[in-house]
Design a protein around this motif. Structure first.
Motif, PDB file in Angstrom:
ATOM      1  N   CYS A 493       0.930  -1.226  -0.071  1.00 56.36           N
ATOM      2  CA  CYS A 493      -0.125  -0.065   0.148  1.00 56.36           C
ATOM      3  C   CYS A 493       0.685   1.274   0.071  1.00 56.36           C
ATOM      4  O   CYS A 493       0.631   2.185  -0.956  1.00 56.36           O
ATOM      5  CB  CYS A 493      -0.815  -0.055   1.209  1.00 56.36           C
ATOM      6  N   ASP A 496       2.718   1.623  -3.500  1.00 58.61           N
ATOM      7  CA  ASP A 496       1.794   2.231  -4.482  1.00 58.61           C
ATOM      8  C   ASP A 496       1.490   3.577  -4.384  1.00 58.61           C
ATOM      9  O   ASP A 496       1.463   4.148  -5.493  1.00 58.61           O
ATOM     10  CB  ASP A 496       0.504   1.365  -4.439  1.00 58.61           C
ATOM     11  N   THR A 512      -4.867   8.837   4.235  1.00 63.34           N
ATOM     12  CA  THR A 512      -4.867   7.607   3.692  1.00 63.34           C
ATOM     13  C   THR A 512      -3.953   6.666   4.814  1.00 63.34           C
ATOM     14  O   THR A 512      -2.989   6.989   5.331  1.00 63.34           O
ATOM     15  CB  THR A 512      -3.978   7.486   2.477  1.00 63.34           C
ATOM     16  N   CYS A 514      -2.499   2.722   5.530  1.00 59.73           N
ATOM     17  CA  CYS A 514      -1.920   1.648   5.016  1.00 59.73           C
ATOM     18  C   CYS A 514      -1.599   0.568   6.146  1.00 59.73           C
ATOM     19  O   CYS A 514      -0.931   0.849   7.080  1.00 59.73           O
ATOM     20  CB  CYS A 514      -0.672   1.710   4.228  1.00 59.73           C
TER      21      CYS A 514
END
Length: 515
Positions: A493, A496, A512, A514
């Motif tokens: 994650c 990416d 975000t 991860c």
């Protein structure tokens, strides 16, 4: 200040030395003539690292068989007099592996410390960045005062052995006096051997070097990947040159709002948290954990070991002994990555049986000591840069006042980090500020990544950095993991998100997470 006091070495560089198992100052540098941005770099095959960079062989070929290239960039010794004397800054690069029409530019790395050699660290971890090389030339450097870049020199190898063997957690007046005297001797040696460099190694100087580097490399904007202290350097660059920031990633983020005291206290909590994670992992994943019956038992036995070492050191790597200070440093080194936990388990088992050699090897890696007994200049550079940056100066009364808070934060690392606040005692150059200014209005989005289990740059620093950069600039991403940093954990994650941002310009949504 990701590694204050006795935890002075650059963690990623030390890790590379552990896993892999003539100092040129600026006195003879010629004066600059003309515009430093007009110079052309002469890229050649890379030599073997200098002793100040940690020694060892020349970098191995790239995964595709290509060669690493090295060059020296001339920079002003004193940025207040940019056409005066110059110093040489060592650079390394790997040319982009992708099509020329897809190349974005150079991606400049700083791996932290401060004091870590980027010229040795980038090729040591180069395979991890192969995907980024499809669109960038990968570039790193030895910052001023570090490695091959007009290195700061303080004590010699024999003196450094004694420096790292001493009792860094004094228990009485005589031991306090001995520690303070040792610190003053070390700092006086820095002034004697490198007095010309000491006023010129601040993070603001390194940030100006990076903008010169950007121009000499031919880039309109600086694309940047900063890790640990490299995030502080990147933040200072963004503050000084907001309109020149390109795509930038800050990983393992330093809290820019903290004082040295607050940073050391945060590290005490962070390393204790990581030690607890190590202990819980041992008892939960091993049928019969060799270090204790419970996580608390593992931690309690470590506390007892360190107390015993204070009175009776163990045989280490002859002729040196494993002291309490060396063992604490070795334990801290092994908490930077889960990959090192196996060494910590083996080292503790061995120490409980009366042999301190593994913990001492870990401590040597932390301190930049090679198997041949030679030290890199990571400690000298780290202290010099931190003391140039940090305005506060502490005395023994300050430390004694703070000790209860540090001990409450960590029974293992509290004393060690509290007494480390004496590091800039009698330093010959005044510190610049209580903390760096990283406000960067007008800069584009910067990806700021925090790891919830990071011992050296605790997770809270990422949110502080994102806020300090300014609205619309700092974009925070959280990685729920262990170890120092997130990208090199291999988490899909995180990778990416970084690849989408650096390679395609796709900024992930703020917040975000991860896992």
């Amino acid at each position: 200040m990701p590694i204050p006091s006795r935890l002075r070495a650059a963690a990623l560089t030390a890790g590379a030395v552990l896993l892999a198992s003539s100092l040129a100052g600026c006195a003879d540098d010629p004066p600059a003539h003309g515009d430093p941005t007009a110079q052309k770099l002469d890229w050649k095959a890379c030599p073997a690292p200098s002793p100040a960079e940690g020694g060892g062989p020349a970098p191995s070929p790239l995964p595709d068989g290509g060669a690493w290239q090295c060059a020296t960039m001339r920079a002003p010794l004193d940025w207040d007099h940019p056409r005066g004397d110059t110093i040489g800054l060592a650079l390394i690069r790997a040319r982009s592996s992708g099509p020329a029409d897809r190349r974005i530019g150079s991606l400049v790395f700083n791996f932290g410390g401060p004091g870590g050699s980027g010229v040795t660290t980038l090729p040591a971890f180069g395979a991890d960045y192969e995907q980024l090389r499809t669109r960038y030339d990968l570039v790193s450097f030895d910052p001023r005062g570090v490695g091959r870049s007009a290195p700061v020199r303080c004590e010699n190898d024999r003196q450094l052995d004694a420096y790292f063997q001493q009792d860094a957690t004094p228990d009485d007046a005589a031991e306090r006096t001995a520690l303070l005297d040792s610190t003053k001797r070390f700092n006086a040696a820095c002034e004697k051997n490198s007095g010309r460099m000491l006023p010129n190694v601040a993070t603001t100087d390194a940030a100006r070097d990076m903008d010169l580097m950007r121009q000499v490399l031919g880039d309109d904007r600086l694309h940047y990947f900063g890790i640990s202290y490299g995030t502080e350097l990147g933040g200072v660059y963004a503050h000084l040159f907001p309109t020149k920031v390109g795509r930038a990633v800050f990983d393992a983020v330093v809290d820019p709002a903290q004082t040295e005291e607050e940073g050391s206290l945060g590290q005490a909590r962070g390393f204790q948290l990581a030690l607890g994670q190590f202990a819980r992992n041992c008892v939960s994943t091993t049928e019969d954990c060799p270090l204790g019956d419970s996580a608390q038992d593992v931690e309690d036995r470590i506390v007892r070991l360190l107390k015993d070492l204070d009175a009776r050191p163990l045989p280490g790597i002859p002729p040196r002994e494993l002291t309490q200070t060396a063992a604490t440093g070795g334990i801290a080194q092994s908490l930077y990555s889960k990959d090192f936990w196996q060494y910590l388990t083996e080292g503790l088992e061995q120490a409980y049986d009366g042999d301190g050699s593994i913990l001492m090897a870990l401590s040597d890696a932390m301190n930049g000591r090679g198997e041949n007994g030679e030290y890199s200049n990571a400690t000298a550079a780290n202290i010099s840069i931190n003391c140039a940056d940090d305005k506060p100066r502490y005395d023994t009364a300050d430390v004694e006042r703070l000790l209860p808070r540090f001990r409450a934060a960590s029974p293992v690392f509290g004393d060690y980090l509290a007494w480390g606040l004496l590091g800039c005692t009698d330093w010959p150059v005044a510190g610049a500020a209580d903390h760096p200014d990283v406000s960067a209005p007008g800069a584009p989005p910067i990806l700021v990544i925090g790891n919830t289990g990071d011992p050296a740059t605790p997770y809270e620093g990422a949110a502080k950095m994102a806020k300090a950069l300014g609205r619309g600039v700092g974009v925070e991403l959280t990685y729920k993991g262990q170890g120092h940093g997130a990208y090199d954990s291999g988490n899909r994650c995180v990778r990416d998100a970084v690849h989408g941002y650096l390679l395609e310009g796709e900024t992930p949504a703020a917040g975000t997470v991860c896992t």
